[in-house]
Design a protein around this motif. Structure first.
Motif, mmCIF file in Angstrom:
data_model
loop_
_atom_site.group_PDB
_atom_site.id
_atom_site.type_symbol
_atom_site.label_atom_id
_atom_site.label_comp_id
_atom_site.label_asym_id
_atom_site.label_seq_id
_atom_site.Cartn_x
_atom_site.Cartn_y
_atom_site.Cartn_z
ATOM 1 N N GLY A 1 -6.969 3.340 -0.453
ATOM 2 C CA GLY A 1 -5.703 3.976 -0.791
ATOM 3 C C GLY A 1 -5.150 3.445 -2.096
ATOM 4 O O GLY A 1 -5.814 2.719 -2.830
ATOM 5 N N THR A 2 -3.912 3.795 -2.365
ATOM 6 C CA THR A 2 -3.231 3.361 -3.588
ATOM 7 C C THR A 2 -2.445 2.087 -3.300
ATOM 8 O O THR A 2 -1.673 2.042 -2.339
ATOM 9 N N LYS B 1 0.891 -1.160 0.000
ATOM 10 C CA LYS B 1 0.000 0.000 0.000
ATOM 11 C C LYS B 1 0.929 1.210 0.000
ATOM 12 O O LYS B 1 1.805 1.324 0.851
ATOM 13 N N VAL B 2 0.745 2.119 -0.965
ATOM 14 C CA VAL B 2 1.695 3.195 -1.184
ATOM 15 C C VAL B 2 1.755 4.166 -0.006
ATOM 16 O O VAL B 2 2.830 4.531 0.442
ATOM 17 N N ASN B 3 0.626 4.595 0.517
ATOM 18 C CA ASN B 3 0.619 5.584 1.591
ATOM 19 C C ASN B 3 0.123 4.982 2.892
ATOM 20 O O ASN B 3 -0.930 5.361 3.400
ATOM 21 N N GLY B 4 0.851 4.050 3.424
ATOM 22 C CA GLY B 4 0.452 3.440 4.690
ATOM 23 C C GLY B 4 0.726 1.954 4.687
ATOM 24 O O GLY B 4 1.161 1.393 3.682
ATOM 25 N N PRO B 5 0.449 1.324 5.813
ATOM 26 C CA PRO B 5 0.736 -0.108 5.908
ATOM 27 C C PRO B 5 -0.266 -0.953 5.128
ATOM 28 O O PRO B 5 -1.459 -0.637 5.099
ATOM 29 N N THR B 6 0.236 -1.984 4.471
ATOM 30 C CA THR B 6 -0.640 -2.943 3.812
ATOM 31 C C THR B 6 -1.439 -3.652 4.896
ATOM 32 O O THR B 6 -0.874 -4.036 5.928
ATOM 33 N N PRO B 7 -2.765 -3.805 4.714
ATOM 34 C CA PRO B 7 -3.575 -4.447 5.755
ATOM 35 C C PRO B 7 -3.018 -5.816 6.140
ATOM 36 O O PRO B 7 -2.726 -6.640 5.278
ATOM 37 N N GLY C 1 -2.924 1.222 -8.564
ATOM 38 C CA GLY C 1 -4.352 1.500 -8.690
ATOM 39 C C GLY C 1 -4.930 1.873 -7.339
ATOM 40 O O GLY C 1 -4.300 1.655 -6.296
ATOM 41 N N GLN C 2 -6.130 2.436 -7.360
ATOM 42 C CA GLN C 2 -6.790 2.920 -6.148
ATOM 43 C C GLN C 2 -7.851 1.944 -5.664
ATOM 44 O O GLN C 2 -8.611 1.410 -6.464
ATOM 45 N N LEU C 3 -7.907 1.763 -4.347
ATOM 46 C CA LEU C 3 -9.013 1.052 -3.717
ATOM 47 C C LEU C 3 -9.869 2.101 -3.035
ATOM 48 O O LEU C 3 -9.382 2.850 -2.182
ATOM 49 N N GLN C 4 -11.129 2.195 -3.434
ATOM 50 C CA GLN C 4 -12.084 3.104 -2.809
ATOM 51 C C GLN C 4 -13.103 2.264 -2.056
ATOM 52 O O GLN C 4 -13.630 1.291 -2.603
ATOM 53 N N VAL C 5 -13.362 2.636 -0.810
ATOM 54 C CA VAL C 5 -14.298 1.892 0.031
ATOM 55 C C VAL C 5 -15.491 2.786 0.314
ATOM 56 O O VAL C 5 -15.333 3.950 0.671
ATOM 57 N N TYR C 6 -16.676 2.233 0.123
ATOM 58 C CA TYR C 6 -17.878 2.998 0.433
ATOM 59 C C TYR C 6 -18.675 2.284 1.516
ATOM 60 O O TYR C 6 -18.486 1.084 1.754
ATOM 61 N N THR C 7 -19.520 3.040 2.191
ATOM 62 C CA THR C 7 -20.411 2.462 3.193
ATOM 63 C C THR C 7 -21.838 2.822 2.823
ATOM 64 O O THR C 7 -22.104 3.896 2.277
#
Length: 158
Positions: free
Chosen positions: A71-72, A42-48, A88-94
């Motif tokens: 994130g990216t 994960k580019v900007n933070g820790p990979t889950p 690529g981007q992961l976008q999460v919606y609720t």
């Protein structure tokens, strides 16, 4: 054929959209000689930490996706001849969730009605007011602004 640098042939979309709580799978498959190794980050933070690698690291699977997983993401294919990267981007919606709900109300003719609904969600929810399943007709005595419905001088038809 000889040795050649990795070329990512199959990759996840530039934008992956997922519902909170779902499982996502991002694929990154590369050709090359020698056979490239695939790594993820994960580019900007820790990979889950709950992320799992499948199919010789070609698929990153994240179960129970949460807002902080957005994130990216980058997959990198490397061998002794070079490397290739895809992002690529992961976008999460609720889904919308009610914070404040309406209550039944009784008013005298001529009184003012003010109802307010509040919901949370990502993206931010929009509100639509209906009466008996039909959209309200705009009148001078009826105001609808976001989650607030105001009827000035209610009457029997309301």
């Amino acid at each position: 054929m000889g040795e050649y640098e990795p070329k990512i042939e199959v990759h996840f979309p530039y934008t992956v959209t997922a519902a909170k709580g779902s499982t996502i799978r991002m694929e990154c498959f590369a050709l090359g000689n020698p056979v490239p190794t695939i790594s993820w980050r994960k580019v900007n933070g820790p990979t889950p930490s709950k992320g799992r690698l499948r199919k010789s690291q070609a698929v990153l699977e994240i179960p129970n996706v949460q807002l902080e997983d957005a994130g990216t993401y980058e997959c990198k294919a490397e061998n002794s001849r070079g490397r290739n990267v895809f992002r690529g981007q992961l976008q999460v919606y609720t889904y919308p969730h009610w914070v404040d709900r309406l209550n039944d109300t009784q008013l005298d003719s001529g009184d003012q009605l003010r109802w307010e609904c509040k919901a949370t969600g990502k993206p931010r929810p929009t509100y639509h007011w209906l009466k008996n399943g039909v959209s309200f007709l705009q009148e001078s005595r009826i105001e609808m602004v976001n989650g607030v419905l105001m009827i000035h001088s209610v009457n029997q038809s309301d």
